[in-house]
Motif scaffolding. Structure first.
Motif, short mmCIF file in Angstrom:
data_model
loop_
_atom_site.label_atom_id
_atom_site.label_comp_id
_atom_site.label_asym_id
_atom_site.label_seq_id
_atom_site.Cartn_x
_atom_site.Cartn_y
_atom_site.Cartn_z
N LEU A 8 0.85 -1.12 -0.13
CA LEU A 8 -0.05 -0.02 -0.03
C LEU A 8 0.90 1.19 -0.06
CD1 LEU A 8 -2.67 -0.82 2.86
CD2 LEU A 8 -3.01 -0.78 0.17
N PRO A 9 0.54 2.08 -0.68
CA PRO A 9 1.19 3.43 -0.55
C PRO A 9 1.27 4.36 0.41
CG PRO A 9 -0.59 3.61 -2.43
CD PRO A 9 -0.56 2.17 -1.94
N THR A 10 -0.16 4.31 0.94
CA THR A 10 -0.59 5.12 2.06
C THR A 10 -1.47 4.31 2.87
OG1 THR A 10 -0.53 7.13 0.77
CG2 THR A 10 -1.65 7.28 3.05
N LEU A 11 -1.12 4.41 4.58
CA LEU A 11 -1.75 3.82 5.45
C LEU A 11 -2.27 4.78 6.41
CD1 LEU A 11 -2.93 1.37 6.83
CD2 LEU A 11 -0.79 1.07 8.16
N SER A 12 -3.56 4.96 6.72
CA SER A 12 -4.39 6.04 7.56
C SER A 12 -4.59 5.22 8.81
CB SER A 12 -5.31 6.92 7.01
OG SER A 12 -4.71 7.59 5.88
N VAL A 13 -4.15 5.79 10.07
CA VAL A 13 -4.74 5.07 11.20
C VAL A 13 -5.01 6.24 12.23
CG1 VAL A 13 -3.40 3.18 10.94
CG2 VAL A 13 -2.46 4.85 12.42
N GLN A 14 -5.61 5.67 13.22
CA GLN A 14 -5.88 6.87 14.58
C GLN A 14 -4.92 6.43 15.54
OE1 GLN A 14 -9.01 8.58 15.37
NE2 GLN A 14 -9.53 8.55 13.16
N GLU A 15 -4.67 7.48 16.07
CA GLU A 15 -3.72 7.57 17.31
C GLU A 15 -4.11 6.31 18.30
OE1 GLU A 15 -3.30 11.14 19.04
OE2 GLU A 15 -1.91 10.35 20.78
N GLY A 16 -3.35 5.60 18.69
CA GLY A 16 -3.48 4.51 19.59
C GLY A 16 -3.81 3.01 18.95
N ASP A 17 -4.30 3.15 17.57
CA ASP A 17 -4.18 2.06 17.08
C ASP A 17 -3.04 1.21 16.58
OD1 ASP A 17 -6.98 3.13 14.57
OD2 ASP A 17 -7.11 2.40 16.80
N ASN A 18 -3.10 0.17 16.22
CA ASN A 18 -1.97 -0.71 15.99
C ASN A 18 -1.80 -0.49 14.24
OD1 ASN A 18 -1.14 -1.62 18.47
ND2 ASN A 18 -2.78 -3.41 18.17
N SER A 19 -0.60 -0.35 13.98
CA SER A 19 -0.31 -0.17 12.47
C SER A 19 0.40 -1.54 11.77
CB SER A 19 0.46 0.92 12.05
OG SER A 19 -0.36 2.13 12.71
N ILE A 20 -0.11 -1.84 10.75
CA ILE A 20 0.63 -3.24 10.00
C ILE A 20 1.06 -2.57 8.71
CG2 ILE A 20 0.67 -5.55 9.24
CD1 ILE A 20 -1.20 -5.92 11.55
N ILE A 21 2.36 -2.65 8.33
CA ILE A 21 2.96 -2.24 7.10
C ILE A 21 3.46 -3.54 6.40
CG2 ILE A 21 4.48 -0.98 5.78
CD1 ILE A 21 4.25 1.20 8.06
N ASN A 22 3.05 -3.66 5.23
CA ASN A 22 3.31 -4.91 4.63
C ASN A 22 4.31 -4.95 3.56
OD1 ASN A 22 1.66 -6.89 6.05
ND2 ASN A 22 0.20 -5.79 4.99
N CYS A 23 5.26 -5.75 3.19
CA CYS A 23 6.18 -5.68 2.01
C CYS A 23 6.44 -6.97 1.65
CB CYS A 23 7.77 -5.26 2.83
SG CYS A 23 8.87 -5.25 1.60
N ALA A 24 6.69 -7.14 0.21
CA ALA A 24 7.01 -8.54 -0.34
C ALA A 24 8.26 -8.55 -1.00
CB ALA A 24 5.84 -9.06 -1.22
N TYR A 25 9.29 -9.53 -1.02
CA TYR A 25 10.30 -9.49 -1.92
C TYR A 25 10.48 -10.66 -2.85
CZ TYR A 25 11.66 -12.94 1.64
OH TYR A 25 11.62 -14.07 2.50
N SER A 26 10.96 -10.49 -3.68
CA SER A 26 11.05 -11.45 -4.85
C SER A 26 12.03 -12.69 -5.04
CB SER A 26 11.13 -10.78 -6.27
OG SER A 26 12.27 -10.18 -6.29
N ASN A 27 13.26 -12.27 -4.41
CA ASN A 27 14.37 -13.30 -4.27
C ASN A 27 14.75 -13.60 -3.00
OD1 ASN A 27 16.87 -14.45 -4.68
ND2 ASN A 27 17.47 -12.95 -6.23
N SER A 28 14.65 -15.05 -2.90
CA SER A 28 14.83 -15.53 -1.62
C SER A 28 16.14 -15.70 -1.10
CB SER A 28 14.20 -17.06 -1.60
OG SER A 28 14.75 -17.84 -2.61
N ALA A 29 16.92 -15.13 -2.03
CA ALA A 29 18.61 -15.25 -1.55
C ALA A 29 19.09 -14.20 -0.37
CB ALA A 29 19.34 -14.81 -2.97
N SER A 30 18.10 -13.36 -0.30
CA SER A 30 18.38 -12.45 0.75
C SER A 30 18.31 -13.21 2.06
CB SER A 30 17.47 -11.14 0.93
OG SER A 30 17.85 -10.42 1.76
N ASP A 31 19.45 -12.86 3.08
CA ASP A 31 19.17 -13.25 4.35
C ASP A 31 19.15 -12.27 5.41
OD1 ASP A 31 22.60 -14.29 4.93
OD2 ASP A 31 21.49 -12.53 4.38
#
Lengths: 109, 112
Positions: A8-31
């Motif tokens: 997601l390019p933008t995530l809007s939350v209320q103060e006090g909420d929990n936020s979750i930001i996600n990310c996907a990667y393509s190459n499993s070579a990274s450790d």
């Protein structure tokens, strides 16, 4: 080639909420994966990192989860505060750090 | 403790003019040094990195160049700026055995 992206390019939350930001990667070579926070007009700052031999790591109010099966990384921020408003980047280490495009977190009081 | 400085913080330059952005790191030796550009889309694009004096790797072809005249000094240059060179330029460093990058405060370049 490697690519790292956020869902997601933008995530809007209320103060006090929990936020979750996600990310996907393509190459499993990274450790090694990092989350950065960038406030407006400033350089990115390290938040938390995780190595591929772990699936969870906790810091102060932040938790990073790594799912190597689906090549997914998430950043959880507990009790989000207005000062958490910023752009958040995930990055994966290949020969160099490869960054995602960033998610802007907006926290409203 | 280690610190990184880059300057100038803000720069407005006409098209066709030269560019020099400078970055220095204090408090460490033999750092890896990096130049990133951040355009309006917020993503960080790696331009150059250096693992030692005089050693420069270029990640993308462009009219920019980088030099490392001293161990802790990294310079980003251009002979003739283009409009598309506008952006936020970030210098960063790390040590060879770690992945974490430490960023400078950035230099905002506007080419008119």
């Amino acid at each position: 080639g490697e690519s790292v992206g956020l869902h997601l390019p933008t995530l809007s939350v209320q103060e006090g909420d929990n936020s979750i930001i996600n990310c996907a990667y393509s190459n499993s070579a990274s450790d090694y994966f990092i989350w950065y926070k960038q406030e407006s007009g400033k350089g990115p700052q390290f938040i938390i990192d995780i190595r591929s031999n772990m699936d969870k790591r906790q810091g102060q109010r932040v938790t990073v989860l790594l799912n190597k099966t689906v090549k997914h990384l998430s950043l959880q921020i507990a009790a989000t505060q207005p000062g958490d408003s910023a752009v958040y980047f995930c990055a994966a280490l290949y020969s160099t750090l490869t960054f995602g495009k960033g998610t802007m977190l907006l926290v409203s009081p | 403790s280690q610190t990184i400085h880059q300057w100038p913080a803000t720069l407005v330059q006409p098209v066709g003019s030269p560019l020099s952005l400078e970055c220095t790191v204090e408090g460490t030796s033999n750092p890896n040094l990096y130049w990133y550009r951040q355009a309006a889309g917020r993503g960080l694009q790696l331009l150059f990195y250096s693992v030692g004096i005089g050693q420069i790797s270029s990640e993308v072809p462009q009219n920019l160049s980088a030099s490392r005249p001293q161990d802790r000094q990294f310079i980003l240059s251009s002979k003739k700026l283009l409009l598309s060179d506008s952006g936020f330029y970030l210098c960063a460093w790390n040590l060879g055995d770690t992945g974490e990058l430490f960023f400078g405060e950035g230099s905002r370049l506007t080419v008119l």
